[in-house]
Design a protein around this motif. Structure first.
Motif, PDB file in Angstrom:
ATOM      1  N   LYS A  80      23.256 -23.228 -36.747  1.00 42.22           N
ATOM      2  CA  LYS A  80      22.252 -22.497 -35.960  1.00 42.22           C
ATOM      3  C   LYS A  80      22.119 -21.232 -36.531  1.00 42.22           C
ATOM      4  N   SER A  81      23.369 -20.616 -36.860  1.00 40.65           N
ATOM      5  CA  SER A  81      23.285 -19.176 -37.406  1.00 40.65           C
ATOM      6  C   SER A  81      22.508 -19.089 -38.829  1.00 40.65           C
ATOM      7  N   SER A  82      22.844 -20.159 -39.550  1.00 41.54           N
ATOM      8  CA  SER A  82      22.092 -20.101 -40.831  1.00 41.54           C
ATOM      9  C   SER A  82      20.524 -20.207 -40.649  1.00 41.54           C
ATOM     10  N   ILE A  83      20.359 -21.145 -39.893  1.00 36.87           N
ATOM     11  CA  ILE A  83      18.714 -21.319 -39.659  1.00 36.87           C
ATOM     12  C   ILE A  83      18.166 -20.107 -39.016  1.00 36.87           C
ATOM     13  N   GLU A  84      18.703 -19.346 -38.141  1.00 38.29           N
ATOM     14  CA  GLU A  84      18.248 -18.241 -37.676  1.00 38.29           C
ATOM     15  C   GLU A  84      18.210 -17.015 -38.911  1.00 38.29           C
ATOM     16  N   ASN A  85      19.273 -17.051 -39.692  1.00 37.16           N
ATOM     17  CA  ASN A  85      19.307 -15.810 -40.641  1.00 37.16           C
ATOM     18  C   ASN A  85      18.285 -16.106 -41.609  1.00 37.16           C
ATOM     19  N   LEU A  86      18.187 -17.348 -42.107  1.00 38.94           N
ATOM     20  CA  LEU A  86      17.010 -17.794 -43.281  1.00 38.94           C
ATOM     21  C   LEU A  86      15.949 -17.317 -42.572  1.00 38.94           C
ATOM     22  N   GLU A  87      15.504 -17.383 -41.460  1.00 42.01           N
ATOM     23  CA  GLU A  87      14.180 -17.231 -40.675  1.00 42.01           C
ATOM     24  C   GLU A  87      14.032 -15.692 -40.765  1.00 42.01           C
ATOM     25  N   GLU A  88      15.138 -14.792 -40.030  1.00 40.50           N
ATOM     26  CA  GLU A  88      14.895 -13.423 -40.208  1.00 40.50           C
ATOM     27  C   GLU A  88      14.738 -13.152 -41.759  1.00 40.50           C
TER      28      GLU A  88
END
Length: 301
Positions: free
Chosen positions: A195-203
């Protein structure tokens, strides 16, 4: 809402277990702050042996005391291995929690990790990666992450396909894409990390160039021979177990960058990769931690 901020100072090699402890029982991601006193513009680097500060946050509600107790128990167990100071506590407001400020961190030649809450005047040569302050652990404070990022900067070329096994916050994938990789695939067995990786790559603006998957390798969505550079910042036992699928994942002549290995386990890891068609190009260490650059030998299965 108010928060209880907990902080403790520790040597770099104990950052990982303490951060994990604060993440499990706290709210959001713990942060890690490295001492200042050095000037990266003059080629200076932080002292890798200097103590760092780990911070975590607990909501002040009926769960606060039970969370604190769980963290205290974990810290007491770690004290059997190393002397640690007492945990410091301070109450903070919502705004203070969200708007923490940390100094930008220079990694390698051009990578600069910048917390989103911090203003930074970049130089033309800078490759800036923005992360939430709470993700500072993934920015080079720990020797394993520092060496991984530095080796990725040397290895990744424009158009490369990058694989990150044990992606955590996704910082290695973000770095590879910022350096010009065409696509990055991340894998992690922890749901929170996915979840964290998906959010950070999106940001970071890399959603279309990235794929984050739950699990490990081999994986039906991770093609054999499909990657030019592979990053694996994971424990020695896991690297030994995954040596064969890691070698299989990289194209002939491609590079695997391993980290997270104590010097006392390095020979075992190297032998495991040699046995399945890997050739060690180089190895380096900071303190007791090592990072190794391994290539897939032409013609190996």
């Amino acid at each position: 809402m108010r928060w209880l901020q907990l902080s403790i100072k520790a040597p770099p090699e104990y950052v990982e277990p303490l951060t994990h402890l604060f993440n499990i029982h706290g709210e959001g991601s713990a942060s890690v702050e490295q001492p200042g006193g050095y000037n990266p513009d003059e080629g200076e680097k932080p002292d890798p042996s200097a103590c760092v500060t780990i911070r975590g946050w607990l909501p002040i509600d009926p769960t606060t005391e039970s969370r604190k107790t769980a963290i205290d128990v974990g810290v007491r167990l770690i004290r059997h291995l190393i002397e640690l100071p007492e945990i410091e506590e301070v109450e903070v407001t919502d705004d203070e929690w969200r708007n923490q400020k940390f100094d930008p961190i220079k990694v390698g030649e051009n990578l600069v990790i910048v917390p989103r809450s911090t203003k930074y005047e970049s130089k033309p040569s800078d490759i800036v990666i923005e992360l939430e302050p709470g993700l500072a652990f993934g920015t080079g404070h720990h020797p394993t992450t520092l060496m991984c990022l530095e080796e990725i900067e040397k290895a990744v070329k424009p158009g490369d396909r990058f694989l990150d096994v044990g992606c955590g916050s996704g910082v290695l994938s973000i770095a590879a894409l910022a350096l010009g990789a065409e696509h990055a695939t991340g894998l992690d067995i922890e749901d929170d990390a996915v979840k964290s990786s998906i959010e950070n790559l999106e940001e970071a603006g890399f959603t279309e160039q990235s794929t984050i998957l739950a699990g490990s390798i081999p994986h039906d969505q991770v093609p054999e021979g499909g990657f030019d550079v592979v990053g694996a910042n994971i424990a020695a036992n896991v690297l030994i177990m995954l040596a064969e699928p890691l070698i299989a994942s990289v194209a002939e002549g491609g590079v695997i960058i391993t980290s997270g290995v104590l010097e006392t386990r390095l020979d075992e890891v190297v032998e495991a990769f040699k046995a399945v068609g890997g050739a060690v190009e180089s190895s380096r260490k900071i303190e007791d931690w090592t990072a190794t650059r391994i290539t897939r030998v032409t013609g190996s299965n």
